[in-house]
Design an enzyme around this catalytic site. Structure first.
Site, PDB file in Angstrom:
ATOM      1  N   SER A   1       0.816  -1.226   0.000  1.00 34.58           N
ATOM      2  CA  SER A   1       0.000   0.000   0.000  1.00 34.58           C
ATOM      3  C   SER A   1       0.842   1.265   0.000  1.00 34.58           C
ATOM      4  CB  SER A   1      -0.964   0.012   1.187  1.00 34.58           C
ATOM      5  OG  SER A   1      -1.811  -1.125   1.166  1.00 34.58           O
ATOM      6  N   ARG A   2       2.082   1.147  -0.446  1.00 25.56           N
ATOM      7  CA  ARG A   2       3.012   2.283  -0.512  1.00 25.56           C
ATOM      8  C   ARG A   2       3.312   2.872   0.864  1.00 25.56           C
ATOM      9  NH1 ARG A   2       3.462  -0.059  -4.598  1.00 25.56           N
ATOM     10  NH2 ARG A   2       3.547   0.791  -6.715  1.00 25.56           N
ATOM     11  N   LEU A   3       3.067   2.130   1.930  1.00 25.12           N
ATOM     12  CA  LEU A   3       3.402   2.583   3.284  1.00 25.12           C
ATOM     13  C   LEU A   3       4.804   2.070   3.625  1.00 25.12           C
ATOM     14  CD1 LEU A   3      -0.023   2.080   5.094  1.00 25.12           C
ATOM     15  CD2 LEU A   3       0.940   4.155   4.069  1.00 25.12           C
TER      16      LEU A   3
END
Length: 210
Positions: free
Chosen positions: A187-189
Site C-alpha cells: 500500500s506504498r506505506l
C-alpha cells in the site's frame, strides 16, 4: 499496458527501529552483504548525483570500490563531467537500489579525493585493459569510435602490460552526513529510516513518512 498502469506491491520485508543497527555503516554493511547473498545483479552499482557550478544536476551509475568508517570510495577520471562537478561543488549523493530485495539506500555527504597511494594501489589491481582504457579515454569529451580505438592501440604499444596510473585518474571518497534506508511495504506505506550526523550524539535516527 500504459506506463501509468505499471506497479508492484512490495511485500518482501520490513525495517523497524528496534531491528536497525545503531550505526548506519553497520546497517549498510548488513544490507550490502544480504544483496550479495541474494545474488542481486551488480550490488556494488550505485547512482552518483552531482551538481555543477551553475546548479545543473547530473547523475550516472558508478561502482563502489570500498567503504569503511571514512566513507564510500569510487574511482574515475578527474577531468570527466563528474570530476568537474565535484571540483566546483564537492557535495554529492549516492543511491543503491536492490530491486529483488525491494530496498534502497540513499547517502548524502561531502567529497574528498583519496590519497595518491590509495589510487595507485587500486589502479594496479585493475585488469590491464581497464588500465590502458584510463589512458585512452578523455572521458566525457566528444570522440569517434575509430579515434578511441586508435588511442587504445597507441597507449598499449607505449606501456604494454604495466601502464602507470594517469595523473588525471584516481579516487574520491564521499564522507556521509546523512543515510536513508528504504524498505518497500504494501500500500506504498514504505519503511524509511534516516540517520543524520550529529556532532554531539554521533548519529540520530528518525522515521520519515513514505
Amino acid at each position: 499496458m500504459s506506463v501509468s498502469d505499471l506497479r508492484q506491491s512490495y511485500e518482501r520485508g520490513v525495517l523497524l527501529e528496534n531491528q536497525a543497527a545503531i550505526a548506519p555503516l553497520d546497517q549498510f554493511a548488513l544490507w550490502f552483504q544480504e544483496a550479495i547473498a541474494a545474488q542481486v545483479p551488480e550490488p556494488n552499482a550505485m547512482t552518483l548525483a552531482t551538481v555543477d557550478a551553475s546548479g545543473q544536476p547530473s547523475a550516472r551509475i558508478v561502482l563502489i570500490k570500498g567503504y569503511d568508517v571514512r566513507g564510500f570510495t569510487f574511482f574515475t577520471n578527474y577531468e570527466s563531467r563528474k570530476g568537474h562537478d565535484l571540483l566546483a561543488n564537492p557535495r554529492a549523493a549516492l543511491l543503491f537500489f536492490w530491486q529483488p530485495l525491494e530496498r534502497q539506500v540513499r547517502i548524502e555527504g561531502v567529497i574528498e579525493r583519496v590519497s595518491a597511494e590509495e589510487s595507485d594501489a587500486y589502479f594496479k589491481s585493475r585488469p590491464v585493459g581497464s588500465r590502458i582504457g584510463a589512458w585512452a579515454s578523455n572521458q566525457s569529451q566528444p570522440v569517434t569510435r575509430e579515434d578511441l580505438e586508435a588511442r587504445e592501440r597507441d597507449f598499449r604499444a607505449r606501456y604494454g602490460d604495466e601502464p602507470p596510473r594517469p595523473p588525471h585518474w584516481g579516487g574520491y571518497r564521499l564522507v556521509p552526513t546523512c543515510f536513508e534506508f528504504w524498505q518497500g511495504r504494501p500500500s506504498r506505506l514504505h519503511d524509511r529510516l534516516r540517520y543524520r550526523a550529529d556532532g554531539k550524539q554521533g548519529w540520530v535516527m528518525d522515521r520519515l513518512s513514505p
